[in-house]
Design an enzyme around this catalytic site. Structure first.
Site, PDB file in Angstrom:
ATOM      1  N   TYR A  80       0.843  -1.192   0.000  1.00  0.00           N
ATOM      2  CA  TYR A  80       0.000   0.000   0.000  1.00  0.00           C
ATOM      3  C   TYR A  80       0.880   1.245   0.000  1.00  0.00           C
ATOM      4  O   TYR A  80       1.753   1.397   0.846  1.00  0.00           O
ATOM      5  CB  TYR A  80      -0.902  -0.017   1.237  1.00  0.00           C
ATOM      6  CG  TYR A  80      -1.769   1.213   1.368  1.00  0.00           C
ATOM      7  CD1 TYR A  80      -1.730   2.004   2.510  1.00  0.00           C
ATOM      8  CD2 TYR A  80      -2.626   1.596   0.333  1.00  0.00           C
ATOM      9  CE1 TYR A  80      -2.520   3.124   2.630  1.00  0.00           C
ATOM     10  CE2 TYR A  80      -3.420   2.725   0.443  1.00  0.00           C
ATOM     11  CZ  TYR A  80      -3.363   3.486   1.593  1.00  0.00           C
ATOM     12  OH  TYR A  80      -4.154   4.609   1.714  1.00  0.00           O
ATOM     13  N   HIS A 119      -4.842   5.216  -2.519  1.00  0.00           N
ATOM     14  CA  HIS A 119      -6.052   6.029  -2.648  1.00  0.00           C
ATOM     15  C   HIS A 119      -5.714   7.346  -3.312  1.00  0.00           C
ATOM     16  O   HIS A 119      -4.668   7.935  -3.027  1.00  0.00           O
ATOM     17  CB  HIS A 119      -6.651   6.326  -1.267  1.00  0.00           C
ATOM     18  CG  HIS A 119      -7.220   5.107  -0.601  1.00  0.00           C
ATOM     19  ND1 HIS A 119      -6.530   4.368   0.333  1.00  0.00           N
ATOM     20  CD2 HIS A 119      -8.429   4.491  -0.758  1.00  0.00           C
ATOM     21  CE1 HIS A 119      -7.288   3.361   0.738  1.00  0.00           C
ATOM     22  NE2 HIS A 119      -8.436   3.404   0.100  1.00  0.00           N
TER      23      HIS A 119
END
Lengths: 166, 827
Positions: A80, A119
């Site tokens: 991530y 994101h």
């Protein structure tokens, strides 16, 4: 400092380690570049992830940084990207590319990662274009992802690292 | 070895063993043998044995016992060279060199040819710079041991030190003839270069040149060879040949400013044009050389044409250097002493900013407007560099608000650059806000905690705003574990830290603590002088003779070093202050509280204070006497209560006058000291010395008038001299006229204006106090040094210029705030 340096317009860029000695420079960078605030735990963790967090230097000044972590949610082992960014005057100098290529090379060396994801705020056109260039795709939209900024929604961009799997 | 009490064979053998034990450091055994000799009732007081016992005890750090034994031994056997020698060794180990020399001389009386004593004596003599004595001793050593090379070298150097060049060269030549050097014999090479240095110092230039050529194959240090050759040729006036040598030196190293200066002299380049031509040639030949480019900026440019050339050269230099960032300013900082050059710099820098705002990049060579790439033509960092150098420029000319604007713009652009925060701190410092300066420096330091330079800078800035404890914690991040920073940095002889601490204490009026630091600095300098002791033998043995000579000369002038001078000036100022306003006693009642005491109590208090002061003075003297042997712990409370602070001040003045005579501060302080002692002729001398250095110095004016307006009770002859000399110092005018002219000449300088006013209000009483404030209103404060502004407000507060109404003070304070917006002193 990483031995790898690259030439770009007006100077040389290179990646360097995040250490307890220079971590404040990372904090300052993140404060200015990202609309979200990161807490002390974030920076404590950053010091533990080794090559997954790097500072980007332009002519020996810190102008960008990338921080990642290994994420085991949803039953998959993914990488991530928590932050990846660069000061405004220093964009479009391939610094972002340098950082992302570094992350990709880590993924390759690791070999056991399913995907790479992050994101992006829905209105961040530049970021979306950047990641698409590297093979990321929007797989989801998280509504009200951000608590204090507008628009509050975020896309989840993911790059599959195991293309041969069905 | 003649002694008045020779030992029988058994004891003599034991004595020899004592000597051996001492040499091999087997102290317990040595003491054992000594005890054996002394237990024999016939030799219980044998001088030499007692002396040796004392010597061994000294090595075991039992000083008092050691001295006892040695002194006893000496008393019992005054004619024994051993006893005197041992006594000398003891004195030497306690650093009482003068005493030690006397002992050695006495020892030599009884044994003229004792090599060991002669060697020891020679070391002490050169350490104490008893050069004539050193020469004699070295001569003796040479006569006794002509086979040792050290004897020759030592004697030659001793002759050199007393400037007997011819003899020195003879000795060196004699020695050289005996040498058969191997190939690449570095020691021989050094010897030859030293010999050449002596010849050059003697002025025997032709001889020195021949010497260089004849021995060229053996001289391995090519650089020194060339430099010496250039020096000789220039002094002989053989300019062409010299020029060739200098050019080859420049090829080796294009950045050496000294070579460039030599080249200018060789080429007889006097006028600015000829020098510029020379520099241009060099720049052409050596494209990447910085020195010729920079040096060109430092020439004199007097005509309009030349000034245009300066502008062009500077323009090219700045554009090429902008991307170096902060170091660029450092390289042009020294140009700021020239007002017109500053104007040119300002004009250029502002034009760069305009270019940046218009989207053009000053660091790119002026390419034809590549308007197709108008967005990209500006490099990312350029705005940053331009803001940085503008900030530095505005700060240097005193416009701190403008400087702050630019550094803030730079920080906005690139907030991660540590140097920007350092720059911001510097701007606050120069602008007069040490607290904020320290704050921002702490910020900078926190961004890179591994950087010791930032740490040291931060420590200094914390000291500058009197946060001494914080400074120590900051410094301790890099000093030894377990030991406090203050202690460790003292041990490490960290002079800048000690100096800043002293200053901080002085500002806080903690005079005892400040004096302690100053004395510690003085001790370090004494240690540095001490440290040369081992090099006398070492360098002679290793043949590093040129460096050795250089070191000796350096040590001679060491107290001229800035750190010592600063400490001495500080100490003197403190002692003068203590003289004017002595510290109140411990059970401390200040003057106003003393009014409440009865007469008897007051008398008791005063006598207690006097006793304390006397005690302090005695302790101070005692400290100085034992200073050499046992550096005592310094007590701040004692230090600030000395009875005779002026004596102490005079002691600090001595080295200043010896080594820092070219500094105005030395003589200004000397004047103040002599004023308090009432010595008009010495005051005159001090004033004349300042006049010789800087006739327009503001404080000089006040001193001269002060001296002229006071009548001293002196002999007629003295009074005449005073009057004559003062008349000359005042340029032939009377006092009032002198003051008026001074004011006229220096109208635009606030420091001068303040001194002139001080003089006319306080000494001459020609200006009524009320008008003083008016004169200050009229003064232009912008661009004046900040310290003058602070001085002015201080003086008004204290009423030095007479009474000033609150309204007048407030108006002036407001004006100060406009002139120096960042300064905290005017709040």
């Amino acid at each position: 400092m990483n031995a790898e340096t690259r030439s770009t317009r007006g100077g040389m860029i290179a990646l360097g380690q995040v250490t307890p000695h220079n971590i404040k420079q990372l904090k300052k960078l993140n404060q200015v570049v990202f609309p979200v605030a990161y807490n002390d735990k974030f920076y404590k963790d950053v010091l533990e992830v080794g090559e997954l967090a790097k500072l980007a230097y332009y002519n020996d000044i810190v102008v960008g940084a990338v921080c990642c972590r290994v994420d085991t949610s949803e039953g998959r082992r993914r990488l991530y990207i928590m932050t990846l960014g660069c000061l405004a005057p220093y964009r479009r100098l391939t610094i972002g590319t340098l950082m992302l290529e570094h992350v990709l090379s880590i993924c390759e060396r690791d070999g056991k990662l399913d995907a790479l994801y992050l994101h992006v705020q829905v209105n961040n056109e530049a970021a979306l274009a950047f990641y698409r260039k590297f093979g990321f795709e929007v797989i989801e939209t998280k509504e009200q992802y951000y608590k204090k900024i507008e628009p509050a929604d975020a896309y989840v961009l993911e790059k599959n690292l195991r293309p041969k799997e069905e | 070895m003649p002694s008045s009490n020779p030992l029988p064979p058994k004891e003599a053998a034991l004595f020899k063993r004592i000597l051996k034990c001492y040499e091999h450091k087997q102290y317990k055994n040595g003491l054992k043998f000594a005890k054996q000799i002394l237990s024999n009732p016939k030799y219980a007081e044998h001088g030499e044995t007692l002396a040796m016992k004392g010597l061994i005890l000294n090595c075991l750090a039992k000083k008092d016992e050691a001295y006892d034994n040695v002194k006893r031994g000496l008393r019992n056997d005054l004619k024994s060279h051993v006893c005197w020698h041992v006594y000398g060794l003891l004195q030497r180990s306690d650093r009482k060199y003068d005493e030690a020399i006397k002992c050695y001389r006495n020892a030599l009386k009884w044994d003229k040819e004792n090599l060991q004593i002669l060697r020891d004596l020679s070391l002490l003599q050169v350490q104490m710079r008893d050069l004539e004595g050193y020469k004699e001793t070295r001569h003796q050593l040479l006569l006794l041991r002509p086979a040792q090379r050290v004897s020759w070298i030592g004697f030659a150097m001793a002759l050199h030190l007393v400037n007997e060049f011819d003899m020195a060269i003879t000795v060196l030549e004699e020695y050289r003839k005996t040498q058969q050097p191997r190939s690449f014999d570095y020691e021989h090479s050094e010897f030859l270069l030293y010999e050449n240095q002596v010849m050059r110092e003697a002025g025997l230039l032709e001889k020195a040149l021949d010497h260089l050529h004849q021995n060229q194959d053996y001289i391995l240090d090519v650089l020194v060879f060339q430099e010496s050759k250039a020096d000789i040729l220039m002094r002989l006036g053989r300019w062409e040949e010299a020029k060739q040598v200098v050019e080859s030196l420049i090829e080796r190293n294009t950045e050496n400013w000294e070579y460039l200066r030599l080249l200018q002299r060789c080429s007889a380049a006097e006028s600015t044009e000829s020098r510029l031509r020379l520099f241009d040639q060099l720049c052409q030949r050596f494209q990447r050389a910085q020195a010729p480019r920079r040096m060109a900026l430092y020439l004199e440019y007097d005509t309009a044409d030349l000034r245009q050339r300066f502008r062009d050269t500077l323009n090219a230099y700045l554009r090429a250097g902008l991307s170096r960032g902060p170091p660029l300013f450092a390289s042009i900082k020294s140009l700021y002493s020239d007002a017109w050059k500053v104007a040119v710099i300002e004009e250029l820098l502002v034009s760069y900013l305009d270019e940046v705002n218009a989207g053009r990049d000053p660091t790119c060579p002026s390419a034809p407007a590549e308007s197709t790439e108008s967005d990209d033509s500006l490099l990312p960092c350029t705005a940053l560099w331009v803001n940085i150098i503008l900030a530095q420029h505005w700060s240097a000319v005193g416009r701190s608000a403008d400087a702050m604007r630019h550094v803030d713009a730079a920080i906005e652009h690139t907030p991660t650059m540590v140097e920007l925060y350092v720059l911001k701190a510097k701007i606050y410092k120069r602008g007069g806000d040490p607290a904020k300066a320290a704050q921002w420096m702490e910020e900078a330091q926190s961004m890179d905690t591994a950087d010791r330079f930032l740490n040291s800078k931060c420590t200094k800035y914390l000291l500058r705003c009197d946060r001494v404890e914080d400074a120590c914690s900051m410094a301790s991040k890099f000093t030894r574990e377990g030991v406090g920073a203050m202690e460790n940095l003292n041990e490490m002889q960290c002079l800048w830290f000690l100096s800043e601490c002293a200053r901080a204490f002085q500002r806080q009026r903690r005079f005892g603590d400040a004096l302690k630091k100053c004395i510690e600095i003085d001790r370090h300098f004494s240690e540095m002088v001490e440290d040369q002791f081992d090099f006398h033998t070492y360098c002679t043995r290793k043949m590093t003779l040129r460096s050795y000579m250089h070191m000796l000369r350096f040590e001679d002038g060491i107290r001229g070093h800035r750190f010592f001078v600063d400490a001495a000036v500080m100490a003197m100022n403190i002692y003068l202050e203590l003289h004017d306003h002595p510290v109140a006693d411990q059970d401390g009642l200040h003057d106003d509280q003393q009014d409440n005491l009865s007469a008897a109590e007051l008398k008791k208090l005063k006598s207690k204070q006097r006793k304390a002061a006397r005690r302090a003075q005695q302790q101070e003297e005692q400290r100085r006497d034992t200073e050499q042997s046992r550096p005592e712990e310094l007590d701040p409370a004692t230090l600030e209560r000395v009875e005779r602070p002026l004596d102490e001040a005079a002691r600090w003045l001595q080295p200043l006058q010896d080594r820092a005579a070219s500094s105005v501060d030395t003589h200004l302080l000397a004047f103040e000291l002599h004023w308090r002692r009432g010595k008009p002729l010495l005051m005159l001398q001090a004033a004349k010395r300042v006049h010789a250095i800087d006739p327009q110095h503001p404080r000089l004016h006040e001193h001269v008038v002060r001296l002229a307006s006071r009548t001293f009770h002196v002999a007629d002859a003295v009074a005449t001299v005073l009057k004559q000399e003062l008349h000359r110092l005042m340029g032939g005018h009377d006092v009032v006229d002198f003051d008026r002219r001074f004011l006229e000449d220096n109208r635009h300088s606030l420091p001068h204006l303040l001194e002139a006013m001080h003089v006319s209000v306080v000494h001459l009483k020609t200006t009524p106090p009320e008008t003083a404030a008016d004169a200050l209103y009229a003064a232009k404060l912008m661009g004046q040094p900040l310290h003058a502004g602070i001085q002015m407000m201080d003086a008004l507060h204290k009423g030095t210029f007479g009474v000033c109404t609150t309204q007048q003070m407030d108006t002036l304070r407001q004006q100060c705030r406009l002139a120096w917006p960042l300064a905290t002193a005017f709040e």
